[in-house]
Write an enzyme that holds these catalytic residues in place. Structure first.
Site, PDB file in Angstrom:
ATOM      1  N   ASP A 127       0.935  -1.565  -0.286  1.00 46.92           N
ATOM      2  CA  ASP A 127       0.062  -0.087  -0.127  1.00 46.92           C
ATOM      3  C   ASP A 127       1.255   1.193  -0.619  1.00 46.92           C
ATOM      4  OD1 ASP A 127      -2.152  -1.861   0.395  1.00 46.92           O
ATOM      5  OD2 ASP A 127      -2.318  -1.415   2.359  1.00 46.92           O
ATOM      6  N   GLU A 156     -10.990  -1.186  -3.039  1.00 45.01           N
ATOM      7  CA  GLU A 156     -10.079  -0.270  -1.701  1.00 45.01           C
ATOM      8  C   GLU A 156      -9.561  -0.097  -2.559  1.00 45.01           C
ATOM      9  OE1 GLU A 156      -9.422  -3.828   0.818  1.00 45.01           O
ATOM     10  OE2 GLU A 156      -7.792  -4.417  -0.328  1.00 45.01           O
TER      11      GLU A 156
END
Length: 455
Positions: free
Chosen positions: A22, A217
């Site tokens: 991420d 997401e």
């Protein structure tokens, strides 16, 4: 709360771009790149606090430490988290001078009792001071829990007039957006922690649960050339079938639509959740190279760079990947993001190789349709986005009516009548170790081709 020295019990010297999940990258005034990522390791226990790395070329990375000594107390008290996820770091002007702001996520797997916190620093290296929880969410079981947002995966978006928005969310409740006070970095009139689910903001994207439990997401919103906005999100399981899709809209608050005009929030019973969004990057393997599994949770680094034609804006997609032959191993990958002539984002089939091997001067990108001839190794991210796809060697699909639009942009008509918009740019073939041309193409049905020119 700051601990920027690698601890003695972790051998971080050899980490480099390994253990990155991420990711987001910013550049400081002196040209140093700073990488922030989730507290994740594939070879042992997690040490919490947001990992920080630095680089001078976006290729070689040095581990710098952690932003915090663990999870800040307010976020930990609400979420019970032992590590922090998906930091988003931005630089904002203030009356006292520039300030760096980090939006981090605190949660635990399988729970939507989550919090997005804010920390500030005078420099990307810190020291980082926590300002507490910005938004929070509570865990609800179905059916209510299937529509409520999960307060993780923050992305701060700033409009040209200074208006700011917080894009956030994950899985069942989808992606939402809330206004942000630019002076404080906080959500105006935010409810107390635990009550955000009653006022989640505006819905941007959501999928039906029939597709990997509705997995969507890692949203990132960026301006399109010529106006409007692009939304980049990740679909499916982060451990195996993760892949990246895109859509465009006129406003940060949406609606965002794919190439066929379908809205990213359409999760009705008659909608195929695999049909929404334009797949721009998925698992793949170039002939003779390593397999790339589950690329995703992307951010975009935008910077102005000097070229022979003058300063130009460069966009780089920043994301993590897993090794197809060792799926627990995850690492950073960076690749060029380009725009078609009509403002759709596409990415290079090859990872970024460094400024010495890349050419940012779009005035020098190909303009002769003859560059489309010859042999290419092609990938089709949308053909089978949940598996590692092997590159296909051959000529590009039959075409007619090729038009050169300048600066690497082309259009043509495919053999099935679809109109194709393409970008051809210089790149570096990481498998064959040579300069080459890279292509990204999108047709009006939403099908994407990524290709590398072969010798």
């Amino acid at each position: 709360m700051t601990d920027l020295d690698a601890r003695a019990d972790l051998d971080t010297a050899a980490w480099g771009a390994k253990h990155v999940h991420d990711p987001t990258i910013v550049r400081d005034d002196d040209g140093t790149y700073w990488l922030f990522s989730t507290d994740a390791r594939s070879d042992g226990p997690v040490r919490g606090g947001v990992q920080i790395r630095r680089s001078s070329d976006l290729v070689t990375w040095e581990f710098h430490g952690w932003a915090f000594d663990g999870v800040p107390a307010p976020a930990a008290a609400w979420s019970g988290a032992h590590g922090l996820w998906a930091p988003d770091v931005v630089r904002v002007p203030t009356p006292a001078g520039p300030e760096w702001r980090m939006y981090y996520s605190a949660s635990t797997f399988g729970s939507r009792r989550s919090a997005i916190g804010l920390a500030v620093a005078p420099h990307p290296a810190g020291p980082w001071a926590d300002r507490g929880v910005v938004v929070a969410s509570e865990h609800h079981e179905p059916p209510e829990g299937l529509t409520q947002p999960n307060a993780i995966d923050a992305n701060l978006v700033t409009e040209p007039d200074g208006t700011q928005w917080l894009v956030y969310g994950s899985f069942f409740g989808g992606i939402h957006v809330l206004p942000v006070d630019p002076a404080t970095g906080l959500v105006p009139d935010a409810p107390a922690p635990g009550t955000l689910h009653t006022a989640p903001g505006t819905l941007l994207a959501r999928r039906a649960r029939t597709a990997d439990n509705g997995a969507v997401e890692g949203a990132f919103v960026l301006p399109r050339p010529g106006g409007g906005w692009a939304l980049v999100v990740s679909y499916d399981s982060l451990a195996s079938s993760y892949h990246v899709r895109a859509a465009v809209g006129d406003a940060v608050t949406g609606p965002f639509r794919d190439r066929a005009g379908r809205t990213m929030s359409d999760d009705g019973p008659d909608v195929d959740p695999w049909s929404i969004g334009v797949p721009i990057l998925a698992g793949h393997r170039h002939a003779g190279g390593p397999g790339v599994l589950a690329p995703g949770h992307a951010s975009v680094l935008t910077e102005t760079v000097p070229t022979a034609s003058g300063p130009l804006e460069r966009h780089l997609l920043v994301h993590h990947v897993r090794d197809a032959d060792a799926p627990t191993e995850h690492r950073l990958q960076v690749r060029r993001l380009v725009w078609t002539h009509d403002g759709w984002p596409l990415v290079s089939p090859q990872p970024w190789a460094g400024a010495a091997r890349e050419d940012d001067d779009q005035a020098c990108w190909p303009t002769d349709p003859a560059v489309l001839e010859g042999t290419w190794e092609s990938l089709a991210p949308g053909a089978a986005p949940t598996r590692v796809q092997d590159g296909v060697v051959g000529e590009l699909s039959p075409r007619s009516g090729v038009r050169a639009l300048g600066e690497g942009r082309f259009t043509w008509t495919a053999d099935d009548g679809a109109t194709v918009s393409a970008v051809v740019h210089p790149g570096w073939d990481a498998v064959r170790g040579r300069a080459t041309l890279c292509l990204g193409a999108l047709d009006d049905a939403g099908r994407v081709t990524l290709a590398t020119r072969l010798p």
